[in-house]
Design a protein around this motif. Structure first.
Motif, PDB file in Angstrom:
ATOM      1  N   PHE A   9      -0.008  69.934   9.789  1.00  0.00           N
ATOM      2  CA  PHE A   9      -0.206  68.969  10.861  1.00  0.00           C
ATOM      3  C   PHE A   9      -0.495  69.669  12.192  1.00  0.00           C
ATOM      4  O   PHE A   9      -1.151  69.096  13.054  1.00  0.00           O
ATOM      5  CB  PHE A   9       1.001  68.027  10.970  1.00  0.00           C
ATOM      6  CG  PHE A   9       0.933  66.900   9.974  1.00  0.00           C
ATOM      7  CD1 PHE A   9       0.139  65.784  10.207  1.00  0.00           C
ATOM      8  CD2 PHE A   9       1.625  66.970   8.776  1.00  0.00           C
ATOM      9  CE1 PHE A   9       0.042  64.767   9.275  1.00  0.00           C
ATOM     10  CE2 PHE A   9       1.543  65.953   7.837  1.00  0.00           C
ATOM     11  CZ  PHE A   9       0.750  64.844   8.084  1.00  0.00           C
ATOM     12  N   MET A  12      -4.125  70.129  12.178  1.00  0.00           N
ATOM     13  CA  MET A  12      -4.855  68.899  11.850  1.00  0.00           C
ATOM     14  C   MET A  12      -5.981  68.570  12.845  1.00  0.00           C
ATOM     15  O   MET A  12      -7.057  68.128  12.422  1.00  0.00           O
ATOM     16  CB  MET A  12      -3.894  67.718  11.725  1.00  0.00           C
ATOM     17  CG  MET A  12      -4.509  66.472  11.109  1.00  0.00           C
ATOM     18  SD  MET A  12      -5.253  66.763   9.498  1.00  0.00           S
ATOM     19  CE  MET A  12      -3.849  66.569   8.408  1.00  0.00           C
ATOM     20  N   VAL A  15      -8.983  70.413  11.752  1.00  0.00           N
ATOM     21  CA  VAL A  15      -9.506  69.812  10.514  1.00  0.00           C
ATOM     22  C   VAL A  15     -10.201  68.486  10.839  1.00  0.00           C
ATOM     23  O   VAL A  15     -11.248  68.156  10.275  1.00  0.00           O
ATOM     24  CB  VAL A  15      -8.350  69.587   9.503  1.00  0.00           C
ATOM     25  CG1 VAL A  15      -8.878  68.975   8.205  1.00  0.00           C
ATOM     26  CG2 VAL A  15      -7.640  70.897   9.205  1.00  0.00           C
ATOM     27  N   PHE A  16      -9.626  67.738  11.782  1.00  0.00           N
ATOM     28  CA  PHE A  16     -10.200  66.453  12.192  1.00  0.00           C
ATOM     29  C   PHE A  16     -11.573  66.673  12.840  1.00  0.00           C
ATOM     30  O   PHE A  16     -12.511  65.893  12.620  1.00  0.00           O
ATOM     31  CB  PHE A  16      -9.246  65.772  13.185  1.00  0.00           C
ATOM     32  CG  PHE A  16      -9.589  64.356  13.504  1.00  0.00           C
ATOM     33  CD1 PHE A  16      -9.191  63.311  12.682  1.00  0.00           C
ATOM     34  CD2 PHE A  16     -10.302  64.044  14.663  1.00  0.00           C
ATOM     35  CE1 PHE A  16      -9.506  61.993  12.985  1.00  0.00           C
ATOM     36  CE2 PHE A  16     -10.613  62.729  14.976  1.00  0.00           C
ATOM     37  CZ  PHE A  16     -10.221  61.707  14.142  1.00  0.00           C
ATOM     38  N   THR A  57      -7.759  71.305  21.105  1.00  0.00           N
ATOM     39  CA  THR A  57      -6.670  70.325  20.969  1.00  0.00           C
ATOM     40  C   THR A  57      -5.444  70.972  20.316  1.00  0.00           C
ATOM     41  O   THR A  57      -4.313  70.691  20.701  1.00  0.00           O
ATOM     42  CB  THR A  57      -7.142  69.105  20.137  1.00  0.00           C
ATOM     43  OG1 THR A  57      -8.307  68.570  20.745  1.00  0.00           O
ATOM     44  CG2 THR A  57      -6.065  68.032  20.075  1.00  0.00           C
ATOM     45  N   GLY A  61      -2.835  70.668  22.892  1.00  0.00           N
ATOM     46  CA  GLY A  61      -2.030  69.520  22.473  1.00  0.00           C
ATOM     47  C   GLY A  61      -2.572  68.187  22.947  1.00  0.00           C
ATOM     48  O   GLY A  61      -1.916  67.160  22.833  1.00  0.00           O
ATOM     49  N   ARG A  62      -3.784  68.188  23.501  1.00  0.00           N
ATOM     50  CA  ARG A  62      -4.410  66.949  23.990  1.00  0.00           C
ATOM     51  C   ARG A  62      -5.886  66.964  23.669  1.00  0.00           C
ATOM     52  O   ARG A  62      -6.543  67.989  23.786  1.00  0.00           O
ATOM     53  CB  ARG A  62      -4.238  66.825  25.507  1.00  0.00           C
ATOM     54  CG  ARG A  62      -2.828  66.597  25.943  1.00  0.00           C
ATOM     55  CD  ARG A  62      -2.718  66.663  27.455  1.00  0.00           C
ATOM     56  NE  ARG A  62      -3.541  65.653  28.097  1.00  0.00           N
ATOM     57  CZ  ARG A  62      -3.524  65.422  29.411  1.00  0.00           C
ATOM     58  NH1 ARG A  62      -2.745  66.123  30.201  1.00  0.00           N
ATOM     59  NH2 ARG A  62      -4.287  64.481  29.928  1.00  0.00           N
ATOM     60  N   TRP A  63      -6.411  65.795  23.274  1.00  0.00           N
ATOM     61  CA  TRP A  63      -7.829  65.710  22.961  1.00  0.00           C
ATOM     62  C   TRP A  63      -8.676  65.761  24.225  1.00  0.00           C
ATOM     63  O   TRP A  63      -9.784  66.272  24.215  1.00  0.00           O
ATOM     64  CB  TRP A  63      -8.149  64.429  22.184  1.00  0.00           C
ATOM     65  CG  TRP A  63      -7.768  64.534  20.743  1.00  0.00           C
ATOM     66  CD1 TRP A  63      -6.640  64.032  20.144  1.00  0.00           C
ATOM     67  CD2 TRP A  63      -8.489  65.214  19.707  1.00  0.00           C
ATOM     68  NE1 TRP A  63      -6.631  64.364  18.813  1.00  0.00           N
ATOM     69  CE2 TRP A  63      -7.744  65.078  18.513  1.00  0.00           C
ATOM     70  CE3 TRP A  63      -9.687  65.921  19.665  1.00  0.00           C
ATOM     71  CZ2 TRP A  63      -8.171  65.636  17.302  1.00  0.00           C
ATOM     72  CZ3 TRP A  63     -10.111  66.465  18.454  1.00  0.00           C
ATOM     73  CH2 TRP A  63      -9.353  66.317  17.293  1.00  0.00           C
ATOM     74  N   ILE A  64      -8.172  65.211  25.303  1.00  0.00           N
ATOM     75  CA  ILE A  64      -8.943  65.193  26.568  1.00  0.00           C
ATOM     76  C   ILE A  64      -8.057  65.782  27.666  1.00  0.00           C
ATOM     77  O   ILE A  64      -6.878  65.439  27.769  1.00  0.00           O
ATOM     78  CB  ILE A  64      -9.375  63.763  26.944  1.00  0.00           C
ATOM     79  CG1 ILE A  64     -10.276  63.177  25.858  1.00  0.00           C
ATOM     80  CG2 ILE A  64     -10.114  63.761  28.284  1.00  0.00           C
ATOM     81  CD1 ILE A  64     -10.548  61.703  26.018  1.00  0.00           C
TER      82      ILE A  64
END
Lengths: 64, 327
Positions: A9, A12, A15-16, A57, A61-64
């Motif tokens: 995880f 992840m 992988v995403f 990310t 730890g954040r997408w944006i």
């Protein structure tokens, strides 16, 4: 087992980026009939965006 | 022994009673000690009895519509996937419906969390569990985790260290909406990340099962996303599952957690841990959360009956210090 799941995880987002963002970008480009720059295929463009995005990310730890 | 703060009705002065002039000096001191809500314990007891009599009228009733809605919506949503692959789906419409299913699914699941469809040992208990199980699949939130965390929320409502939903607190609506997204970020400590940590700390067999089911459901979700995306159906799966899940989770967090409990700080009392509010989106779109106070007082009252229950209980709630002015 627990540490394996945690590691899975943890990575992840990367992988995403490969598994979902890259083909999503490729399909959107196909729908809008946009070709890849510098002779790149659409999926290559998707991977060029998806992999670093997922990687940052994992680190931030954040997408944006 | 006679209490010094009670004035005897017959005018007699008991040996340990203060003299009448001393009573006069006491000024406006009440005859009975009052609690922080300004009520004496006899008034509180009477109000509680009245409240319970009213609440009794609104428990139960027909719960089959919740089951029909849960299974019907789930079946339609599952059908979207093969229909999308076959090119027989209106994607914008399917996306809107999936958002409604994802959000509304929490309402049906919520009834199951409180065993309002059937209690343990009842004939239709399996239905209660099945409704709960299918309802939250679109938001990738297994029923086992949802139930455990929601009951913890009820037990420790607005306790910063024990209420699993406390991380939704925000100073205003804009920040609350932002936080619904921020808390879901991989490195965040809110939403499902917070739940996982609490379940790990609980360490009970139920908690371990909830963690395992969460992992399985998340892996299934990722597997479907990746599988469909690499087969050329990325937009389809994004509009049927990925986007509706995010919209649903944000909507649920805002309307079911932030709106009825804000401000949370220090509000842990039975009549203060929720607040009555008037929603700009109306009763249905705010999923009845305007009357969330009724749910926290009597979780056995189903969602669709909280509005009439509030109307019947309004005067009592007002007497108990609830601000009923918005509705």
């Amino acid at each position: 087992m627990q540490s394996v799941v945690k590691q899975m995880f943890h990575w992840m987002p990367l992988v995403f980026g490969i598994g979902f963002i890259a083909p999503l970008i490729a399909q959107i480009m196909a729908v809008w009939q946009i070709g890849g720059p510098f002779g790149l295929s659409r999926i290559a463009v998707g991977l060029v965006i998806g992999v670093p995005w997922g990687w940052q990310t994992v680190i931030r730890g954040r997408w944006i | 022994m006679m209490r010094k703060d009670i004035v005897p009705g017959d005018g007699a002065i008991a040996p340990d009673m203060p003299r009448p002039d001393a009573l006069l000096l006491a000024g406006d001191r009440p005859a009975l000690p009052l609690g922080p809500d300004g009520l004496d314990r006899y008034t509180r007891r009477d109000l509680r009895r009245e409240e319970m009599v009213i609440a009794q009228r609104f428990h139960g009733g027909a719960m089959w519509p919740y089951a029909v809605a849960a299974f019907g919506c789930f079946a339609v949503w599952v059908a979207f996937f093969p229909l999308a692959v076959m090119g027989m789906l209106n994607l914008p419409l399917a996306c809107v419906l999936s958002c409604i299913f994802a959000t509304g699914g929490y309402v049906t699941s919520h009834e199951a969390m409180h065993s309002n469809i059937a209690r343990p040992g009842e004939r239709l208990r399996w239905l209660n569990e099945a409704v709960g199980a299918v309802s939250t699949i679109p938001i990738v939130f297994p029923f086992s985790m949802a139930r455990l965390m929601h009951l913890e929320h009820h037990y420790h409502c607005n306790d910063p260290s024990k209420d699993p939903d406390y991380t939704d607190e925000a100073p205003n609506a804009i920040m609350a909406i932002y936080k619904t997204w921020y808390n879901r970020q991989p490195g965040g400590d809110g939403s499902i990340h917070h739940y996982k940590r609490i379940l790990t700390e609980m360490g009970t067999p139920e908690a371990r099962r909830a963690l395992a089911e969460t992992m399985v459901l998340q892996l299934v979700f990722m597997g479907v996303l990746f599988g469909m995306a690499w087969r050329g159906y990325a937009i389809e799966v994004a509009l049927i599952w990925w986007l509706p899940r995010h919209i649903g989770l944000s909507y649920i967090r805002f309307f079911l957690s932030w709106a009825p409990h804000h401000p949370r700080q220090g509000k842990i009392g039975r009549y203060e841990n929720t607040h009555v509010f008037k929603s700009r989106l109306g009763h249905v779109l705010s999923m009845g959360m305007q009357y969330h106070v009724i749910h926290h007082l009597y979780p056995g009252i189903p969602n669709h009956r909280t509005k009439p229950a509030y109307a019947a209980m309004r005067d009592i709630l007002k007497a108990r210090g609830v601000d009923v002015s918005p509705l």
